[in-house]
Structures are given as C-alpha cells and as structure tokens.
Design a protein around this motif. Structure first.
Motif: not given
Length: 234
Positions: A93-106, A142-156
């Motif tokens: 932003g700060p304007d209206r986001l054309p492609a928000p990165l949060w799951e809740s937005a969809y 947030h997409l980046g956090l969800e992908l980070d979670f998948m990354y951390q689980l793969t390390l585990q």
C-alpha cells in the motif's frame, strides 16, 4: 520397507523442498533486498530449476524469470527500484491493494485480518511452537509466513530423517499436506491471477506461477512421502 532404504529415497526430495520453500518465502516475505536479487540473478538457477519437466506452471514461471535475467541485470539499481515499487504497490500500500498477501483477504467472509482464518493458521503454527516474526503485528496468514512455516517444517523433517524417527517424519508430512490443502492451495491460485493482472514487472507473475505449480506438485509429493513413511513405521 527397510528404514535406511526409505531414508535414501526421501533425502534428495527433502533437500529440494527446503531449497524451493526457502526461495519462495524470501520472494514474498518482504520487499526484494539487494542480497536476494544477487542470489536469483544466476541464470543457471532458473535454467535448471527443479521439476520443470513435471509441472507446466513451474516451467513457464522459471522461463519468465529467466527472460528477465537475460534482458536485465537484476543487481542494477533500476531493477531494484522497479521490483521494490511493484512489491510495495501490490502487496503493502498505502492505496487499495490489487493483490493482498493474506489468506483472510480471499477466504474470510469479512475479508478482514486477524479473524477466523488467521486464528486457524496460528493454531497450525503453535502445534510446532512456531512463532512468526512480528507476532501480533503482522497477521499470521501472510503468504511469506505460511511459506516460512512450510520451510521450517521441512527442516524439522530433515532432522527427523537424520534421527530415523519415521513416526515424527510421517506426522510432519501429514500436517504439511493438511496445511497445503486447507490453507495455501485454497487461495494461492487466485492470488496468482491477481499478480498476473496487476504486476508491472515480469518477475512477480513468474515467481507466482512457480509458487502455484510447486504447491500443486508438493501436495502429490507429500502423499507419496506419507505412504513411504507408513510402510516404514509398520
């Protein structure tokens, strides 16, 4: 199945999954940094990107990014400013986001953050004591956090594999599969379309296509990994 044989089959796939989830989380967690652009500026990275033969979206997305690399030096100030602006305009932003990165937005009825979808994602994180950066400031979905979670689980999963703990390995794969089915794959396809329609640079449509293709392929891989670990546990 012999545990050692099973581990030898799983190890290369886990290494590739770590590499791709790391790349994707870095692409979406924040605005592009000079260090990240220098990393992806290597032509061989996308010429030899994994799973291009198996997945059309991955092949097309990698080709799109590769074309940009051939055309421009990604470490240049011009490209840095261009991609930085594209990320900010579409995702912050700060304007209206054309492609928000949060799951809740969809997926949430109200399209608001920190609602039911965010809390569902948080519950998945807490099972593995995963506390996202900027907790309570940045929504957990947030997409980046969800992908980070998948990354951390793969390390585990790699740690469990090294310990030959097949039960733990099976549980991680099962939870990753559930997270893909119930979260990432529920909204990333729509996000990919929005990025393609609104991006000014070819990088984000390309990496979004790689993301969509890889998540689709990873779901199939996880189903096979779960089957192989079930055989080992028995």
């Amino acid at each position: 199945m012999n545990n050692n044989k099973s581990i030898l089959q799983i190890e290369p796939l886990l290494e590739t999954r770590v590499f791709i989830y790391d790349l994707l989380r870095r692409a979406f967690l924040q605005e592009p940094t000079p260090e990240f652009l220098a990393f992806i500026n290597d032509r061989s990275l996308f010429e030899n990107f994994p799973f291009q033969e198996e997945q059309k979206d991955i092949a097309e997305g990698a080709a799109q990014i590769l074309a940009l690399i051939y055309e421009k030096d990604l470490t240049s100030l011009e490209v840095f400013d261009s991609l930085h602006w594209d990320y900010t305009r579409m995702f912050i932003g700060p304007d209206r986001l054309p492609a928000p990165l949060w799951e809740s937005a969809y997926l949430s009825k109200e399209r608001l953050l920190f609602q039911e979808r965010t809390l569902q994602v948080r519950q998945a994180y807490l099972k593995y004591h995963f506390l996202p950066r900027n907790f309570m400031q940045e929504a957990d979905d947030h997409l980046g956090l969800e992908l980070d979670f998948m990354y951390q689980l793969t390390l585990q999963a790699q740690e469990a594999m090294n310990e030959e703990n097949m039960e733990k390995l099976q549980q991680i794969f099962t939870d990753q599969k559930d997270f893909l089915e119930n979260h990432l794959l529920q909204w990333v396809p729509e996000l990919t379309l929005k990025i393609r329609e609104n991006a000014q640079s070819s990088f984000y449509p390309g990496i979004a296509k790689v993301l969509k293709g890889f998540l689709t392929l990873d779901l199939e891989a996880l189903e096979e990994l779960i089957d192989s670990t079930q055989c080992s546990v028995k």
